[in-house]
Design an enzyme around this catalytic site. Structure first.
Site, mmCIF file in Angstrom:
data_model
loop_
_atom_site.group_PDB
_atom_site.id
_atom_site.type_symbol
_atom_site.label_atom_id
_atom_site.label_comp_id
_atom_site.label_asym_id
_atom_site.label_seq_id
_atom_site.Cartn_x
_atom_site.Cartn_y
_atom_site.Cartn_z
ATOM 1 N N LYS A 20 0.722 4.325 -3.076
ATOM 2 C CA LYS A 20 0.801 5.652 -2.209
ATOM 3 C C LYS A 20 1.864 6.519 -2.859
ATOM 4 O O LYS A 20 2.493 7.864 -3.343
ATOM 5 C CB LYS A 20 0.482 5.801 -1.260
ATOM 6 C CG LYS A 20 -0.717 5.190 -1.138
ATOM 7 C CD LYS A 20 -2.250 5.273 -1.977
ATOM 8 C CE LYS A 20 -2.618 6.754 -1.305
ATOM 9 N NZ LYS A 20 -3.679 6.758 -2.085
ATOM 10 N N TYR A 33 0.859 -1.127 -0.155
ATOM 11 C CA TYR A 33 0.094 -0.172 0.216
ATOM 12 C C TYR A 33 0.936 1.298 -0.204
ATOM 13 O O TYR A 33 0.742 2.363 -1.362
ATOM 14 C CB TYR A 33 -0.815 0.038 1.368
ATOM 15 C CG TYR A 33 -1.291 0.846 1.133
ATOM 16 C CD1 TYR A 33 -2.959 1.315 0.246
ATOM 17 C CD2 TYR A 33 -1.786 1.924 1.806
ATOM 18 C CE1 TYR A 33 -3.213 2.475 0.160
ATOM 19 C CE2 TYR A 33 -2.081 2.901 2.157
ATOM 20 C CZ TYR A 33 -3.652 3.649 1.459
ATOM 21 O OH TYR A 33 -4.235 4.684 1.093
#
Length: 352
Positions: free
Chosen positions: A157, A153
């Site tokens: 990002k 994740y």
């Protein structure tokens, strides 16, 4: 300066719908459109007059077809794949996560630039910096580099931030906001996870020293920050090309946050056992194996243990100085309101 029109991707979600409400409150004449794959009528309330478009951000044609008739002055790009709790520390979801979080962002930027959108506020995450599990993050600021070798994740990002903050986006004015863990009405991640820990009787166990500081955010505060960022990008543009940590600026230990939530539900750990980190690692492994056998979701795992024993909080000075951001809802009230909302949703009474 009044905002005239806005498109919010992920606008039926937890944060996206909060941004729609904050935007309507501050700019009641702003034409708001939410873009999502989920019908808002079945999920969260949106202000009257908000339009809805069903579109998939991983498809450039979907994105272009959605933006063209709306002609938004500003895009709030909130849509993202967080991944399942059980897979946060794994790699299985990498391809689909990068497709949503990186390719989706690229599609939106390209469409926005080609159609004359003025401003692009990207919802990033503290994970863009703090998902590298090999170090701690105590009062870090925006000078810290993003991480490209961490949990998937955080990697996604960080890669999306690189696209958003690239100078090649000119004349489109862009910025990235990095919220910390959020709570508030409609939360489907933090409160449910903590409530599951309470239900499983895991609250007595303190991992490592148990008192590393973390940042938490109340969702309406994060929504306020997004509106401030959009206002800046269409006026002074001092936020253009910048990233900002957004949180309540009241770091607390993850242990104290859990105990505060527990107290609202009338649960108080009957005892406390401190587990050394090395022993906790094996306990996490045993929990993972047990959950694999039973088919349940592990709330206590090796990844959770490593992360719980790290400091993860940032300075809010830059957001205050450039955006004028200051949280309106304090963390104590934020926890209470979050617990009240979750209790209503699951049909239980809170402790008086």
């Amino acid at each position: 300066m009044a905002l005239q029109s806005a498109l919010i991707t992920g606008g039926t979600g937890f944060l996206g719908s909060a941004i729609a409400r904050a935007l309507h409150e501050k700019h009641p004449d702003c034409k708001i459109t939410v873009l999502d794959t989920k019908d808002p009528a079945a999920i969260r309330p949106l202000p009257d007059g908000v339009s809805f478009i069903n579109a998939d951000i991983t498809s450039y044609e979907d994105v272009r077809s959605a933006i063209e008739p709306v002609k938004p002055q500003v895009i709030f790009h909130v849509a993202a794949m967080l991944g399942s709790v059980s897979e946060r520390y794994g790699r299985k979801e990498r391809d689909v996560m990068f497709k949503v979080n990186v390719t989706g962002t690229k599609n939106l930027l390209e469409a926005a630039k080609s159609m004359g959108v003025e401003a692009f506020v990207h919802t990033s995450s503290i994970a863009a910096v703090m998902d590298d599990m090999t170090t701690e993050y105590a009062n870090v600021d925006e000078r810290w580099p993003t991480t490209h070798s961490s949990l998937i994740y955080g990697e996604s990002k960080a890669a999306a931030e690189d696209l958003v903050l690239n100078p090649s986006n000119n004349p489109l004015a862009t910025c990235a906001l990095r919220p910390s863990l959020m709570c508030g009405p409609g939360d489907e991640m933090l409160l449910p996870t903590l409530h599951a820990c309470i239900a499983k009787g895991e609250t007595p166990y303190v991992l490592g020293d148990g008192y590393k500081l973390w940042d938490f955010s109340y969702v309406t505060n994060v929504a306020d920050a997004h509106v401030l960022a959009a206002e800046n990008l269409i006026s002074s543009q001092t936020a253009a090309g910048e990233a900002f940590f957004i949180q309540n600026n009241e770091p607390v230990t993850s242990r104290d946050f859990l105990l505060a939530v527990s107290a609202h539900f009338g649960h108080y750990p009957p005892f406390e056992i401190k587990i050394p980190l090395s022993l906790a690692w094996f306990a996490g492994l045993a929990s993972e194996v047990s959950c694999w056998i039973t088919g349940s979701t592990a709330t206590f795992s090796r990844g959770v243990i490593r992360e719980s024993c790290m400091a993860k909080y940032a300075s809010g000075e830059k957001a205050k100085r450039i955006l004028g951001f200051e949280p309106r809802v304090g963390i104590i009230d934020g926890v209470r309101l979050s617990c009240e909302d979750y209790a209503r949703r699951i049909g239980v009474e809170l402790a008086s």
